[in-house]
Structure formats: structure tokens, C-alpha cells
Design an enzyme around this catalytic site. Structure first.
Site, PDB file in Angstrom:
ATOM      1  N   SER A 154      19.662  31.467   5.704  1.00  0.00           N
ATOM      2  CA  SER A 154      20.765  32.632   5.274  1.00  0.00           C
ATOM      3  C   SER A 154      20.717  32.825   3.886  1.00  0.00           C
ATOM      4  O   SER A 154      19.707  33.138   3.321  1.00  0.00           O
ATOM      5  CB  SER A 154      21.746  32.246   6.119  1.00  0.00           C
ATOM      6  OG  SER A 154      22.504  33.232   6.277  1.00  0.00           O
ATOM      7  N   ASP A 231      20.176  36.526  16.798  1.00  0.00           N
ATOM      8  CA  ASP A 231      20.994  36.242  15.716  1.00  0.00           C
ATOM      9  C   ASP A 231      21.894  37.493  15.654  1.00  0.00           C
ATOM     10  O   ASP A 231      21.505  38.696  15.127  1.00  0.00           O
ATOM     11  CB  ASP A 231      20.165  36.002  14.700  1.00  0.00           C
ATOM     12  CG  ASP A 231      20.918  35.463  13.255  1.00  0.00           C
ATOM     13  OD1 ASP A 231      21.802  36.185  13.091  1.00  0.00           O
ATOM     14  OD2 ASP A 231      20.355  34.873  12.309  1.00  0.00           O
ATOM     15  N   HIS A 268      21.961  32.017  14.658  1.00  0.00           N
ATOM     16  CA  HIS A 268      21.921  31.826  13.437  1.00  0.00           C
ATOM     17  C   HIS A 268      22.247  30.383  13.035  1.00  0.00           C
ATOM     18  O   HIS A 268      22.474  30.010  11.791  1.00  0.00           O
ATOM     19  CB  HIS A 268      22.825  32.995  12.751  1.00  0.00           C
ATOM     20  CG  HIS A 268      22.685  33.054  11.193  1.00  0.00           C
ATOM     21  ND1 HIS A 268      21.609  33.724  10.771  1.00  0.00           N
ATOM     22  CD2 HIS A 268      23.356  32.692  10.017  1.00  0.00           C
ATOM     23  CE1 HIS A 268      21.620  33.816   9.292  1.00  0.00           C
ATOM     24  NE2 HIS A 268      22.676  33.311   9.046  1.00  0.00           N
TER      25      HIS A 268
END
Length: 290
Positions: A154, A231, A268
Site C-alpha cells: 500500500s 480490494d 487489502h
């Protein structure tokens, strides 16, 4: 470099050692910084091992990847060390730095701040690329800094890609990222961070801290990026892997140099990361052990 490095914990894991250290960081304005370092069992006083640097995402610390990433078993088997830095300075006491989860503490974005409000402490780029290797080398720990690669998740995926692509010395042999923020100058997280940390805002970040801008100028990249189709941050337009992929292909890089994989239904979280952790370790081993 005369820095007192304090080992605060140690655990045996996969026949190696995961140790936590802290020291007073010059790059972070004299604040204490923590990091975890996994040393595989084949390392010794006479044998230095290659190292992977793992950069975590928003709200994380140096512990998330070490504890939940499922990296240590594959790294031990490959004889690769893993360095887990923190995600920001801690305790700077800057007004407003703890008001939001996606800016300030836990959200350093792996850049060097130029806005005077943040520039004393928010220098994660220097902390990761220069300071940590220097203090670990000075401490005599068995790391071969000529064999480094980098990966992250991320915000940390953004960090891994930009630190890799912006290095004029090719400090890292390869890069990979789990669901990275690929085009931060065009997403809400990046716009917020750059507008706060950088005196020149978005314009200053372009070509410096945005992987989609940087990829066209890099020669012979080697990167791997899985992205889960489930996600929510991808669906919200925070990650923009399609922009990075297009820029890569426009620059002439094929699917062997820049691999962007779609993983059906994954989200995620660290469940996603741990599922593909061994893939990333094996990917980097091809470069680190060459």
C-alpha cells in the site's frame, strides 16, 4: 557513524533471529526510531547475507510485516535477511500530525518533507535509504549491503517502487509491492500527503515521489505487483495500478520486467499479503543470490 543501537527484544524464529532495535535518529530530527531485523540462520561473523527491505502501509509500525506477513519462513530458507522500518517518525509533537489516520504519525509516505512544519522530522526517504544501512553496518550486523532489494504494501508499496525507481545508484536490485499506491499525485491519499509535507505540493512530488511518473525514465526495471480485485481501496481509486501499467508499457517494458498481476477476490489485508509472501521472497531471491 557513532550511534548507540539498543536491542530491545529478540525471538528465535525459523532457526534465525528476529530482533527489535531502537536508536536516536538524526534523519528523524533526534527522535527515537524502531526497526525489526530478521537474520537467517546461515549468517555469521564471517558470512554476510543479502537483505530485503519491507515497507509497511498506513497506520502500521515496524511490527506489522514482521508479525503478520509470513515472510520469515521463506526468507530463512533462502538465506535472506529482512529489515522492517517504521512508517513515520514518532513523538514529533507537531500540531495536527495525529488528527487523521492517513496523514502524520504512521503515514510518512517515505519522502523527505520540505514544508518547514514537517521537514525536521519527516525524512523517511533518507531514514530508509541511507541512515538504517549506515547504523546497521556500523553495528557489525552481518548484512551485505551490496545485495539489497525492496518491497512493501500500500503506502509501503508506493515507497518501495519510488525508492527503487528514483535511485540513481541502483541501490536496490529489484522491487515488488502488494497493492501499492501507484500514482499518488492523482489519488486522495497522495494529494493529501504531498500537499502537507511538501512546500511545492503535488508539483514537487511529480517525477520524484510518483512511480507512474518515474517508471518511464528507469532502465531495465524488475518489479512484481499483485493486486486483489476485491480490494476496496482499489475500487475507491486510491491505488491506480492501471496507470502504472500503462506508463510501463508505453515506456517499452514487457510483462517480464514489470509484472502487474490481478488476484481474483483478494482484499487489502495481511491475509492477501501472507498468501503471496513466498512468491515475493522467491522473486527477489533470483536477484539477491545472483
Amino acid at each position: 557513524m557513532s550511534v548507540q543501537l539498543e536491542k530491545t527484544s529478540s525471538n528465535k524464529v525459523f532457526e534465525g533471529e528476529l530482533a527489535k532495535y531502537r536508536f536516536k535518529s538524526t534523519a528523524l530530527g533526534g527522535l527515537f526510531a524502531n526497526f525489526n531485523l530478521f537474520i537467517p540462520p546461515n549468517a555469521s561473523e564471517t558470512i554476510k547475507v543479502p537483505v530485503l527491505v519491507y515497507l509497511s502501509g498506513l497506520t502500521c509500525t515496524e511490527d506489522n510485516g514482521a508479525q503478520k506477513g509470513s515472510f520469515l519462513g521463506p526468507a530463512s530458507a533462502q538465506g535472506i535477511a529482512i529489515l522492517f522500518p517504521d512508517t513515520s517518525p514518532r513523538g514529533a509533537a507537531i500540531e495536527g500530525e495525529d488528527d487523521n489516520w492517513d496523514f502524520g504519525t504512521g503515514a510518512g509516505f517515505y519522502i523527505n518533507a520540505t514544508d518547514p512544519k514537517y521537514s525536521k522530522h519527516y525524512n523517511m526517504y533518507t531514514h530508509v535509504t541511507l541512515e538504517l544501512p549506515e547504523i546497521i553496518e556500523a553495528a557489525g550486523l552481518p548484512i551485505d549491503w551490496q545485495r539489497q532489494s525492496i518491497f512493501g504494501h500500500s503506502m509501503g508499496g508506493h515507497g518501495a517502487l519510488t525508492l527503487y525507481l528514483s535511485s540513481t545508484t541502483k541501490q536496490y536490485r529489484s522491487a515488488s509491492a502488494f497493492a501499492p499506491i501507484c500514482n499518488p499525485t492523482k489519488c486522495p491519499w497522495g494529494e493529501k500527503a504531498f500537499s502537507g509535507y511538501l512546500q511545492g505540493g503535488i508539483e514537487e512530488a511529480k517525477g520524484k515521489y510518483d512511480a507512474t511518473d518515474l517508471i518511464s525514465a528507469y532502465k531495465e526495471p524488475d518489479s512484481l505487483q499483485p493486486q486483489g480485485t476485491g480490494d476496496n481501496f482499489y475500487k475507491q481509486g486510491q491505488l491506480l495500478p492501471e496507470n502504472f501499467l500503462k506508463a510501463s508499457r508505453d515506456a517499452g517494458y514487457d510483462e517480464f520486467q514489470v509484472r502487474v498481476r490481478s488476484q481474483e477476490a483478494y482484499d487489502h489485508s495481511y491475509y492477501f499479503i501472507s498468501t503471496f509472501a513466498a512468491d515475493h521472497i522467491h522473486f527477489h531471491a533470483n536477484f539477491l543470490k545472483a
